[in-house]
Motif scaffolding. Structure first.
Motif, PDB file in Angstrom:
ATOM      1  N   MET A  58       0.851  -1.164   0.000  1.00  0.00           N
ATOM      2  CA  MET A  58       0.000   0.000   0.000  1.00  0.00           C
ATOM      3  C   MET A  58       0.896   1.226   0.000  1.00  0.00           C
ATOM      4  SD  MET A  58      -2.757   1.134   2.882  1.00  0.00           S
ATOM      5  CE  MET A  58      -4.243   0.643   2.077  1.00  0.00           C
ATOM      6  N   LYS A  59       0.537   2.169  -0.838  1.00  0.00           N
ATOM      7  CA  LYS A  59       1.313   3.402  -0.925  1.00  0.00           C
ATOM      8  C   LYS A  59       0.503   4.577  -0.402  1.00  0.00           C
ATOM      9  CE  LYS A  59       4.226   2.275  -4.863  1.00  0.00           C
ATOM     10  NZ  LYS A  59       4.633   2.680  -6.210  1.00  0.00           N
ATOM     11  N   ALA A  60       1.210   5.522   0.217  1.00  0.00           N
ATOM     12  CA  ALA A  60       0.592   6.775   0.624  1.00  0.00           C
ATOM     13  C   ALA A  60       0.410   7.644  -0.611  1.00  0.00           C
ATOM     14  CB  ALA A  60       1.483   7.481   1.648  1.00  0.00           C
ATOM     15  N   TYR A  61      -0.273   8.730  -0.440  1.00  0.00           N
ATOM     16  CA  TYR A  61      -0.547   9.630  -1.561  1.00  0.00           C
ATOM     17  C   TYR A  61       0.722  10.230  -2.154  1.00  0.00           C
ATOM     18  CZ  TYR A  61      -5.209   9.025   0.250  1.00  0.00           C
ATOM     19  OH  TYR A  61      -6.376   8.464   0.686  1.00  0.00           O
ATOM     20  N   ASN A  62       1.779  10.298  -1.357  1.00  0.00           N
ATOM     21  CA  ASN A  62       3.050  10.839  -1.858  1.00  0.00           C
ATOM     22  C   ASN A  62       3.915   9.772  -2.525  1.00  0.00           C
ATOM     23  OD1 ASN A  62       4.032   9.345   0.281  1.00  0.00           O
ATOM     24  ND2 ASN A  62       4.907  11.080   1.383  1.00  0.00           N
ATOM     25  N   GLY A  63       3.407   8.542  -2.623  1.00  0.00           N
ATOM     26  CA  GLY A  63       4.129   7.463  -3.287  1.00  0.00           C
ATOM     27  C   GLY A  63       4.970   6.593  -2.373  1.00  0.00           C
ATOM     28  N   ARG A  64       5.067   6.953  -1.110  1.00  0.00           N
ATOM     29  CA  ARG A  64       5.851   6.161  -0.165  1.00  0.00           C
ATOM     30  C   ARG A  64       5.106   4.894   0.219  1.00  0.00           C
ATOM     31  NH1 ARG A  64       9.004   8.537   4.913  1.00  0.00           N
ATOM     32  NH2 ARG A  64      10.321   9.111   3.175  1.00  0.00           N
ATOM     33  N   VAL A  65       5.815   3.779   0.207  1.00  0.00           N
ATOM     34  CA  VAL A  65       5.221   2.504   0.603  1.00  0.00           C
ATOM     35  C   VAL A  65       5.055   2.500   2.122  1.00  0.00           C
ATOM     36  CG1 VAL A  65       5.511  -0.007   0.624  1.00  0.00           C
ATOM     37  CG2 VAL A  65       6.239   1.320  -1.376  1.00  0.00           C
ATOM     38  N   VAL A  66       3.823   2.268   2.587  1.00  0.00           N
ATOM     39  CA  VAL A  66       3.537   2.275   4.020  1.00  0.00           C
ATOM     40  C   VAL A  66       3.245   0.889   4.573  1.00  0.00           C
ATOM     41  CG1 VAL A  66       2.732   4.665   4.048  1.00  0.00           C
ATOM     42  CG2 VAL A  66       1.104   2.828   3.647  1.00  0.00           C
ATOM     43  N   ALA A  67       2.948  -0.074   3.686  1.00  0.00           N
ATOM     44  CA  ALA A  67       2.672  -1.440   4.130  1.00  0.00           C
ATOM     45  C   ALA A  67       2.791  -2.379   2.944  1.00  0.00           C
ATOM     46  CB  ALA A  67       1.268  -1.544   4.722  1.00  0.00           C
ATOM     47  N   VAL A  68       3.105  -3.617   3.256  1.00  0.00           N
ATOM     48  CA  VAL A  68       3.134  -4.663   2.234  1.00  0.00           C
ATOM     49  C   VAL A  68       2.340  -5.853   2.754  1.00  0.00           C
ATOM     50  CG1 VAL A  68       5.326  -3.938   1.200  1.00  0.00           C
ATOM     51  CG2 VAL A  68       5.341  -5.590   3.056  1.00  0.00           C
ATOM     52  N   THR A 117       8.853   5.544  16.425  1.00  0.00           N
ATOM     53  CA  THR A 117       8.691   5.816  15.001  1.00  0.00           C
ATOM     54  C   THR A 117       7.938   4.680  14.329  1.00  0.00           C
ATOM     55  OG1 THR A 117      10.778   7.038  15.031  1.00  0.00           O
ATOM     56  CG2 THR A 117       9.911   6.419  12.875  1.00  0.00           C
ATOM     57  N   CYS A 118       8.228   3.461  14.727  1.00  0.00           N
ATOM     58  CA  CYS A 118       7.528   2.287  14.194  1.00  0.00           C
ATOM     59  C   CYS A 118       6.049   2.343  14.563  1.00  0.00           C
ATOM     60  CB  CYS A 118       8.177   1.021  14.731  1.00  0.00           C
ATOM     61  SG  CYS A 118       7.518  -0.503  14.033  1.00  0.00           S
ATOM     62  N   GLN A 119       5.766   2.693  15.794  1.00  0.00           N
ATOM     63  CA  GLN A 119       4.386   2.792  16.253  1.00  0.00           C
ATOM     64  C   GLN A 119       3.637   3.881  15.471  1.00  0.00           C
ATOM     65  OE1 GLN A 119       3.978   3.625  20.448  1.00  0.00           O
ATOM     66  NE2 GLN A 119       2.003   2.606  20.505  1.00  0.00           N
ATOM     67  N   THR A 120       4.278   5.004  15.235  1.00  0.00           N
ATOM     68  CA  THR A 120       3.673   6.074  14.450  1.00  0.00           C
ATOM     69  C   THR A 120       3.424   5.626  13.020  1.00  0.00           C
ATOM     70  OG1 THR A 120       4.700   7.770  15.831  1.00  0.00           O
ATOM     71  CG2 THR A 120       3.987   8.450  13.629  1.00  0.00           C
ATOM     72  N   ALA A 121       4.349   4.876  12.445  1.00  0.00           N
ATOM     73  CA  ALA A 121       4.177   4.366  11.079  1.00  0.00           C
ATOM     74  C   ALA A 121       2.969   3.442  11.002  1.00  0.00           C
ATOM     75  CB  ALA A 121       5.444   3.649  10.622  1.00  0.00           C
ATOM     76  N   TYR A 122       2.773   2.600  12.015  1.00  0.00           N
ATOM     77  CA  TYR A 122       1.609   1.721  12.043  1.00  0.00           C
ATOM     78  C   TYR A 122       0.325   2.543  12.121  1.00  0.00           C
ATOM     79  CZ  TYR A 122      -1.906  -1.600  13.480  1.00  0.00           C
ATOM     80  OH  TYR A 122      -3.062  -2.339  13.543  1.00  0.00           O
ATOM     81  N   GLU A 123       0.312   3.545  12.963  1.00  0.00           N
ATOM     82  CA  GLU A 123      -0.871   4.393  13.106  1.00  0.00           C
ATOM     83  C   GLU A 123      -1.190   5.114  11.793  1.00  0.00           C
ATOM     84  OE1 GLU A 123       0.234   6.747  16.473  1.00  0.00           O
ATOM     85  OE2 GLU A 123      -0.059   5.072  17.869  1.00  0.00           O
ATOM     86  N   ARG A 124      -0.169   5.547  11.072  1.00  0.00           N
ATOM     87  CA  ARG A 124      -0.385   6.180   9.772  1.00  0.00           C
ATOM     88  C   ARG A 124      -0.959   5.181   8.772  1.00  0.00           C
ATOM     89  NH1 ARG A 124       5.183   9.523   9.705  1.00  0.00           N
ATOM     90  NH2 ARG A 124       4.467  11.247  11.002  1.00  0.00           N
ATOM     91  N   PHE A 125      -0.462   3.952   8.808  1.00  0.00           N
ATOM     92  CA  PHE A 125      -0.992   2.899   7.940  1.00  0.00           C
ATOM     93  C   PHE A 125      -2.475   2.696   8.193  1.00  0.00           C
ATOM     94  CE2 PHE A 125      -2.135  -1.648   8.453  1.00  0.00           C
ATOM     95  CZ  PHE A 125      -2.435  -1.929   7.122  1.00  0.00           C
ATOM     96  N   VAL A 126      -2.877   2.566   9.452  1.00  0.00           N
ATOM     97  CA  VAL A 126      -4.287   2.342   9.784  1.00  0.00           C
ATOM     98  C   VAL A 126      -5.131   3.535   9.346  1.00  0.00           C
ATOM     99  CG1 VAL A 126      -5.938   2.014  11.677  1.00  0.00           C
ATOM    100  CG2 VAL A 126      -3.806   0.718  11.651  1.00  0.00           C
TER     101      VAL A 126
END
Length: 101
Positions: free
Chosen positions: A1-11, A74-83
Motif C-alpha cells: 500500500m502506498k501513501a498519496y506521496n508514493g511512499r510505501v507504508v505497508a506490504v 517511530t515504528c508505532q507512528t508508522a503503524y498508526e499512519r498505515f491504519v
C-alpha cells in the motif's frame, strides 16, 4: 500500500498469484480494520530496529511494515499512519494500493 506521496507504508504478509487474490486480501484487511492488532518486534537479521505487523482477531498477519524503523516510537507512528490511510481507502482504490494484497 502506498501513501498519496508514493511512499510505501505497508506490504502484504504473503504474496498472491494475481490481482483478484490481492483484491480479496485487501477487502479482508479493510473489513478487519477495527479488529487489527499491532505487533511490534525487533527487525529480522541483526535485530536492529523495529518492524510492525497487523494481525486480525484470529491472529493472522495481514500486512507488515515495508522496512525497519530505528526507534520503537517511530515504528508505532508508522503503524498508526498505515491504519489511518487504510481507513480512508476504498476497495475501488485497491488498484492504486500496490502491495495491499
Amino acid at each position: 500500500m502506498k501513501a498519496y506521496n508514493g511512499r510505501v507504508v505497508a506490504v502484504a504478509a504473503e504474496s498472491r498469484p494475481d490481482p483478484v487474490a490481492c483484491l480479496a486480501d485487501f477487502t479482508l484487511l479493510k473489513s478487519e480494520i477495527d479488529n487489527l492488532t499491532c505487533v511490534m518486534l525487533h527487525a529480522p537479521g541483526d535485530g536492529s530496529g523495529w518492524c510492525w505487523s497487523a494481525r486480525d482477531a484470529q491472529g493472522r498477519t495481514l500486512a507488515v511494515s515495508p522496512r525497519a524503523y530505528e526507534r520503537y516510537s517511530t515504528c508505532q507512528t508508522a503503524y498508526e499512519r498505515f491504519v489511518s490511510l487504510l481507513a480512508g481507502t476504498t476497495t475501488g482504490d485497491a488498484g492504486a494500493a500496490e502491495g495491499a494484497g
